[in-house]
Design a protein around this motif. Structure first.
Motif, PDB file in Angstrom:
ATOM      1  N   ASP A   1      -7.513   4.242   0.052  1.00  0.00           N
ATOM      2  CA  ASP A   1      -7.341   3.317   1.164  1.00  0.00           C
ATOM      3  C   ASP A   1      -5.880   3.353   1.633  1.00  0.00           C
ATOM      4  OD1 ASP A   1      -7.256   1.196   2.868  1.00  0.00           O
ATOM      5  OD2 ASP A   1      -7.494  -0.328   1.317  1.00  0.00           O
TER       6      ASP A   1
ATOM      7  N   ARG B   1       0.809 -11.838  -5.009  1.00  0.00           N
ATOM      8  CA  ARG B   1       1.550 -10.579  -4.989  1.00  0.00           C
ATOM      9  C   ARG B   1       2.567 -10.573  -3.857  1.00  0.00           C
ATOM     10  NH1 ARG B   1      -1.353  -4.851  -3.836  1.00  0.00           N
ATOM     11  NH2 ARG B   1      -1.467  -5.758  -1.772  1.00  0.00           N
ATOM     12  N   ALA B   2       2.152 -11.133  -2.712  1.00  0.00           N
ATOM     13  CA  ALA B   2       3.063 -11.168  -1.574  1.00  0.00           C
ATOM     14  C   ALA B   2       4.186 -12.175  -1.805  1.00  0.00           C
ATOM     15  CB  ALA B   2       2.292 -11.508  -0.307  1.00  0.00           C
TER      16      ALA B   2
ATOM     17  N   ALA C   1       0.671  -1.288   1.464  1.00  0.00           N
ATOM     18  CA  ALA C   1       0.955  -2.485   0.662  1.00  0.00           C
ATOM     19  C   ALA C   1       2.126  -2.216  -0.273  1.00  0.00           C
ATOM     20  CB  ALA C   1      -0.287  -2.892  -0.125  1.00  0.00           C
TER      21      ALA C   1
ATOM     22  N   ASN D   1      -4.277   1.325   3.298  1.00  0.00           N
ATOM     23  CA  ASN D   1      -3.611   0.029   3.118  1.00  0.00           C
ATOM     24  C   ASN D   1      -2.908  -0.081   1.766  1.00  0.00           C
ATOM     25  OD1 ASN D   1      -4.396  -0.793   5.581  1.00  0.00           O
ATOM     26  ND2 ASN D   1      -6.043  -2.122   4.888  1.00  0.00           N
ATOM     27  N   GLN D   2      -3.423   0.634   0.762  1.00  0.00           N
ATOM     28  CA  GLN D   2      -2.794   0.591  -0.559  1.00  0.00           C
ATOM     29  C   GLN D   2      -1.377   1.145  -0.484  1.00  0.00           C
ATOM     30  OE1 GLN D   2      -4.692   0.843  -4.025  1.00  0.00           O
ATOM     31  NE2 GLN D   2      -5.999  -0.654  -3.060  1.00  0.00           N
TER      32      GLN D   2
ATOM     33  N   ARG E   1       8.833  -5.148  -9.942  1.00  0.00           N
ATOM     34  CA  ARG E   1       9.062  -3.942 -10.745  1.00  0.00           C
ATOM     35  C   ARG E   1       9.819  -2.902  -9.907  1.00  0.00           C
ATOM     36  NH1 ARG E   1       3.591  -2.562 -12.538  1.00  0.00           N
ATOM     37  NH2 ARG E   1       3.856  -0.374 -12.093  1.00  0.00           N
TER      38      ARG E   1
ATOM     39  N   THR F   1       9.819  -9.532   4.847  1.00  0.00           N
ATOM     40  CA  THR F   1       8.459  -9.981   5.119  1.00  0.00           C
ATOM     41  C   THR F   1       7.525  -9.449   4.048  1.00  0.00           C
ATOM     42  OG1 THR F   1       8.042  -8.000   6.414  1.00  0.00           O
ATOM     43  CG2 THR F   1       8.777  -9.929   7.625  1.00  0.00           C
ATOM     44  N   ALA F   2       6.397 -10.115   3.872  1.00  0.00           N
ATOM     45  CA  ALA F   2       5.345  -9.579   3.014  1.00  0.00           C
ATOM     46  C   ALA F   2       4.039  -9.730   3.773  1.00  0.00           C
ATOM     47  CB  ALA F   2       5.290 -10.319   1.696  1.00  0.00           C
ATOM     48  N   LEU F   3       3.202  -8.702   3.650  1.00  0.00           N
ATOM     49  CA  LEU F   3       1.972  -8.652   4.440  1.00  0.00           C
ATOM     50  C   LEU F   3       0.764  -8.796   3.525  1.00  0.00           C
ATOM     51  CD1 LEU F   3       0.537  -7.978   7.129  1.00  0.00           C
ATOM     52  CD2 LEU F   3       0.941  -5.579   6.665  1.00  0.00           C
TER      53      LEU F   3
ATOM     54  N   ASP G   1       5.217  -2.109   1.751  1.00  0.00           N
ATOM     55  CA  ASP G   1       5.588  -3.447   2.204  1.00  0.00           C
ATOM     56  C   ASP G   1       6.231  -4.251   1.077  1.00  0.00           C
ATOM     57  OD1 ASP G   1       5.401  -5.419   4.396  1.00  0.00           O
ATOM     58  OD2 ASP G   1       4.216  -6.518   2.933  1.00  0.00           O
ATOM     59  N   LEU G   2       5.798  -3.968  -0.150  1.00  0.00           N
ATOM     60  CA  LEU G   2       6.370  -4.690  -1.292  1.00  0.00           C
ATOM     61  C   LEU G   2       7.720  -4.114  -1.702  1.00  0.00           C
ATOM     62  CD1 LEU G   2       3.128  -5.210  -3.384  1.00  0.00           C
ATOM     63  CD2 LEU G   2       4.500  -6.983  -2.322  1.00  0.00           C
TER      64      LEU G   2
ATOM     65  N   ALA H   1      -6.032  -4.904  -0.102  1.00  0.00           N
ATOM     66  CA  ALA H   1      -5.307  -3.726  -0.602  1.00  0.00           C
ATOM     67  C   ALA H   1      -4.642  -3.986  -1.938  1.00  0.00           C
ATOM     68  CB  ALA H   1      -4.284  -3.239   0.424  1.00  0.00           C
ATOM     69  N   LEU H   2      -5.354  -4.652  -2.828  1.00  0.00           N
ATOM     70  CA  LEU H   2      -4.834  -4.810  -4.189  1.00  0.00           C
ATOM     71  C   LEU H   2      -4.948  -3.470  -4.893  1.00  0.00           C
ATOM     72  CD1 LEU H   2      -6.555  -8.200  -4.834  1.00  0.00           C
ATOM     73  CD2 LEU H   2      -4.101  -7.841  -4.783  1.00  0.00           C
ATOM     74  N   PHE H   3      -4.082  -3.236  -5.889  1.00  0.00           N
ATOM     75  CA  PHE H   3      -4.128  -1.952  -6.597  1.00  0.00           C
ATOM     76  C   PHE H   3      -5.220  -2.013  -7.669  1.00  0.00           C
ATOM     77  CE2 PHE H   3       0.483  -2.543  -5.486  1.00  0.00           C
ATOM     78  CZ  PHE H   3       0.407  -1.778  -4.331  1.00  0.00           C
TER      79      PHE H   3
ATOM     80  N   VAL I   1       7.655 -11.412  -4.187  1.00  0.00           N
ATOM     81  CA  VAL I   1       8.905 -10.780  -3.743  1.00  0.00           C
ATOM     82  C   VAL I   1       9.768 -11.764  -2.953  1.00  0.00           C
ATOM     83  CG1 VAL I   1       7.926  -8.480  -3.730  1.00  0.00           C
ATOM     84  CG2 VAL I   1       7.837  -9.829  -1.662  1.00  0.00           C
TER      85      VAL I   1
ATOM     86  N   MET J   1      -4.443  -1.518 -11.544  1.00  0.00           N
ATOM     87  CA  MET J   1      -3.483  -2.367 -12.244  1.00  0.00           C
ATOM     88  C   MET J   1      -4.144  -3.702 -12.583  1.00  0.00           C
ATOM     89  SD  MET J   1      -0.041  -1.842  -9.986  1.00  0.00           S
ATOM     90  CE  MET J   1       0.432  -0.263  -9.312  1.00  0.00           C
TER      91      MET J   1
ATOM     92  N   PHE K   1      -3.084  -7.943   3.573  1.00  0.00           N
ATOM     93  CA  PHE K   1      -3.958  -7.106   4.378  1.00  0.00           C
ATOM     94  C   PHE K   1      -5.344  -7.725   4.512  1.00  0.00           C
ATOM     95  CE2 PHE K   1      -0.642  -4.395   3.020  1.00  0.00           C
ATOM     96  CZ  PHE K   1      -0.497  -3.446   4.003  1.00  0.00           C
TER      97      PHE K   1
ATOM     98  N   TYR L   1       4.285  -6.176  -8.983  1.00  0.00           N
ATOM     99  CA  TYR L   1       4.645  -4.826  -8.547  1.00  0.00           C
ATOM    100  C   TYR L   1       5.936  -4.806  -7.720  1.00  0.00           C
ATOM    101  CZ  TYR L   1       4.516  -0.156  -6.730  1.00  0.00           C
ATOM    102  OH  TYR L   1       4.863   1.127  -6.413  1.00  0.00           O
ATOM    103  N   GLY L   2       6.019  -5.742  -6.777  1.00  0.00           N
ATOM    104  CA  GLY L   2       7.210  -5.798  -5.925  1.00  0.00           C
ATOM    105  C   GLY L   2       8.481  -6.028  -6.735  1.00  0.00           C
TER     106      GLY L   2
END
Lengths: 361, 348
Positions: free
Chosen positions: B241, A147-148, B247, B243-244, A102, A78-80, B250-251, A86-88, A151, A91, A82, A99-100
């Motif tokens: 955060d 991003r989700a 996240a 959630n980071q 990597r 699964t991918a969530l 989750d990835l 919740a982006l980084f 993956v 980056m 938010f 990211y996933g």
């Protein structure tokens, strides 16, 4: 590839508080499924249970037929997305999207290729080197989706991702999400308190209240055939008339209310003497009298002209007014404030349901 | 020191270099004067409320005088006097300001080349290098202890638990440093609790000389500056955060990658700030190395201390102090550069 999600009598408790009470449902692979309910109804808890951040206190979660007990969020298909995305922040767009990959040890060339594909999909081609702070709200939204998707999850979980956007963008993103879902063909599980979002996007909707799933059906059924008083009052506008069933057969019921005996359909098969609420939607009411068991009268409290419609508010039984929405095609003259007005409806558009909790206004 | 000698000296310089120090107050007063002038100019802008308008004349003057005195007597003058001192030869008081009191690099040179004999000053250079390397080790050890603790406090525990942990961290610091150092010494001594326990359990036959191999030094210094590391770390991680982290998880990221890719980059300014302070403080610490260092261990601050209080050679002492300062600043700047953190970020 998409996988179905099964909840088998899932109960989640936090101490004494039961957030989700014995939820059972079967989401098919490739379906766009929404959980709709007011805040605190347990819909986010369900999402976190499916994604693996919470373990159910009782019951089982199965994804693609496989029991997920003991499998952490980083190991689930699964991918969530938010609520706050919740982006980084440190980056770039591409680094966020890949990211996933990597983490999974995918080599750089393959990552770049995937990022380009996804940037194409979310209509941000060539913007991979931008910093997150350079993007607008809608663009960030799309990067979070990319991003989700990067993956290649079998199930995408979305936690009210549109709530931070303004109205116009929100409506635009609804269509976009639906388009993306059709293109990638995976299961989407969408959490929202906004019925408009749920109704326009979903194949099926589960309406929740206080940790209990009230009804699972497609949008039209939810709107036209609500199963409980809560669903009837939460989805769309509705006028409730509380009372007691005085006569009932398989299809219809006559409810004794403060406004007289009113007639409505009886899908739940209530018997004489049952406590009931008769619901009539504002757009189903019209000005002027009809048959005696589908007509009521009350004092006009106010009239609001809204362009395409005129809302007439009449004195109701409790605090809540009776709303009548009059379309432009109606030739009936709009009554003045303070007048008594008779309103009526087609018996088939009245719906009698067992007494139950109503949605808070 | 005869006052006249300050003003007219024989030699190349018409006035004593110490006289330069006396110029500083005038410079500072000039700076304040210019600031006041700027205020006066801005007065024409009706929207700008002037300094004196905001504070009133009496309070305004009082503030200026207090800040000026503080800056002058507590910050600028003492340091400046030490700088000047470090460029002078060591002289008995009667000869100060006399013909031998000339500007010289002799004190700085003595760090590298022994004044007597002329060989390389291995002892002092060695002490500096050891102090800096040991301070780096202490900083690393401190970080390794504090990061998990700060992360736990900031991200995974409730407010009640955090308060308790904070209390548990702070209360031991009510005990003074010397007492703490000696308590550690008792624990680590060859007949101390730890050695007796180790021997009692049959793990070793003979006591381990913890103090001799500087274990005491590292433990003592790390513990002494624990709070200084933990607070900047906690502050930095706390604002991340949650959630980071979820996240990243989750990835598909395993826990160590979440720290490497998400938490540490985010907390970098806090980490830099904590590490800088701990490094500077341990390189400049005196008590812990003196009480907990092994008999062969020579901490650079002890060398400086001895010049000031045993040899009464203030000139050489201050020269050494500036060498230490310069070495530390250079190292910190290099590290900040290496980890791409700006100096401004570390102060935030």
């Amino acid at each position: 590839m998409s996988a179905g999600v099964e909840l088998d009598h899932v109960t989640v408790r936090f101490g004494d508080f039961t957030a989700v009470n014995s939820a059972t449902l079967d989401i098919k692979g490739g379906e766009f499924f929404s959980f709709l309910g007011p805040s605190g109804c347990g819909k986010t808890t369900i999402l976190r249970t499916v994604s693996g951040f919470l373990e159910p206190s009782e019951g089982k979660v199965r994804i693609g037929g496989q029991d997920m007990a003991g499998i952490g969020p980083n190991k689930r298909p699964t991918a969530l997305i938010f609520q706050n995305l919740a982006l980084f922040p440190l980056m770039t767009v591409t680094e966020n999207i890949t990211y996933g990959l990597r983490v999974r040890g995918v080599d750089k060339a393959a990552r770049t290729k995937k990022a380009e594909e996804l940037l194409e999909l979310i209509a941000l081609p060539g913007q991979g080197n931008k910093q997150m702070s350079e993007l607008s709200g809608g663009q960030k939204q799309r990067v979070a989706i990319a991003r989700a998707l990067a993956v290649q999850p079998q199930v995408l979980l979305l936690d009210e991702p549109l709530s931070a956007l303004d109205l116009k963008l929100r409506q635009h993103m609804r269509n976009e999400l639906r388009t993306i879902q059709r293109m990638v063909g995976i299961t989407f599980i969408y959490i929202t308190h906004d019925q408009g979002e749920a109704l326009t996007m979903s194949d099926r909707i589960a309406v929740m209240s206080d940790g209990v799933i009230q009804q699972i059906a497609d949008g039209k059924t939810i709107y036209d055939e609500p199963a409980t008083a809560f669903v009837a009052s939460f989805v769309g506008e509705n006028n409730p008339f509380a009372g007691t069933v005085v006569r009932a057969d398989k299809s219809f019921a006559l409810v004794e209310t403060r406004f007289g005996r009113l007639h409505g359909r009886n899908p739940r098969g209530m018997k004489e003497g049952d406590k009931a609420i008769l619901f009539v939607r504002p757009e189903s009411l019209r000005l002027g009298a009809g048959a005696s068991d589908t007509t009521l009268s009350s004092t006009v409290k106010s009239v609001a002209f809204e362009g395409n419609m005129t809302h007439v508010y009449l004195e109701g039984a409790g605090k809540k007014d009776i709303t009548v929405s009059v379309g432009r095609q109606s030739t009936t003259s709009i009554p003045e404030r303070g007048q008594m007005a008779a309103i009526s409806y087609d018996a088939a558009l009245g719906l009698a349901l067992p007494e139950g909790q109503l949605a808070r206004e | 020191m005869p006052r006249s000698a300050w003003l007219c000296r024989k030699g190349n310089w018409p006035v004593s270099s110490r006289f330069v120090v006396l110029v500083v107050p005038f410079v500072i007063i000039a700076i304040f004067w210019l600031l006041a002038r700027r205020e006066a100019k801005l007065r024409h802008d009706p929207t700008h409320k002037g300094y004196f308008e905001r504070n009133g004349m009496t309070l305004g003057i009082l503030f200026i005088v207090l800040v000026a005195l503080w800056a002058l007597f507590l910050v600028v003058l003492p340091y400046l006097y030490m700088v000047v001192e470090s460029f002078h030869p060591q002289l008995p008081p009667s000869k100060r300001g006399g013909p031998e009191d000339v500007l010289t690099l002799e004190q700085y040179k003595s760090f590298f080349v022994q004044p007597v004999g002329g060989g390389l000053n291995v002892t002092h250079i060695g002490a500096l290098v050891f102090s800096i390397l040991a301070s780096i080790a202490v900083t690393a050890l401190n970080f390794a202890i504090c990061y998990p603790l700060a992360y736990y406090m900031a991200q995974s525990s409730g407010a009640q638990k955090v308060r308790l942990l904070m209390l548990a961290l702070i209360v031991p610091y009510w005990v003074n440093e010397i007492l703490r150092a000696f308590a550690l010494r008792l624990l680590l001594a060859s007949r101390g609790l730890i050695n007796q326990a180790l021997m009692g359990l049959g793990i070793t036959d003979a006591p381990i000389d913890f103090l001799g191999i500087d274990v005491g030094l590292y433990v003592g210094l790390s513990y002494a500056y624990l709070l200084i590391m933990i607070f900047p770390l906690y502050n930095a991680i706390e604002s991340l955060d949650k959630n980071q982290i979820e996240a990243a998880r989750d990835l598909g990221a395993p826990w160590w990658r979440i720290h490497r890719d998400v938490v540490i980059p985010y907390a970098k300014p806090g980490i830099a700030s904590g590490c800088t302070m701990v490094f500077m403080l341990s390189a400049g610490s005196l008590a812990a190395p003196q009480f907990l260092g092994g008999p062969r261990t020579l901490w650079f601050t002890s060398v400086i201390y001895n010049f000031f209080f045993q040899n009464f050679n203030w000139a050489r002492g201050s020269a050494y102090a500036f060498i230490l300062l310069a070495a530390c600043i250079a190292l910190v700047m290099l590290m900040l550069r290496l980890f791409k953190v700006s100096l401004g970020e570390t102060i935030k």
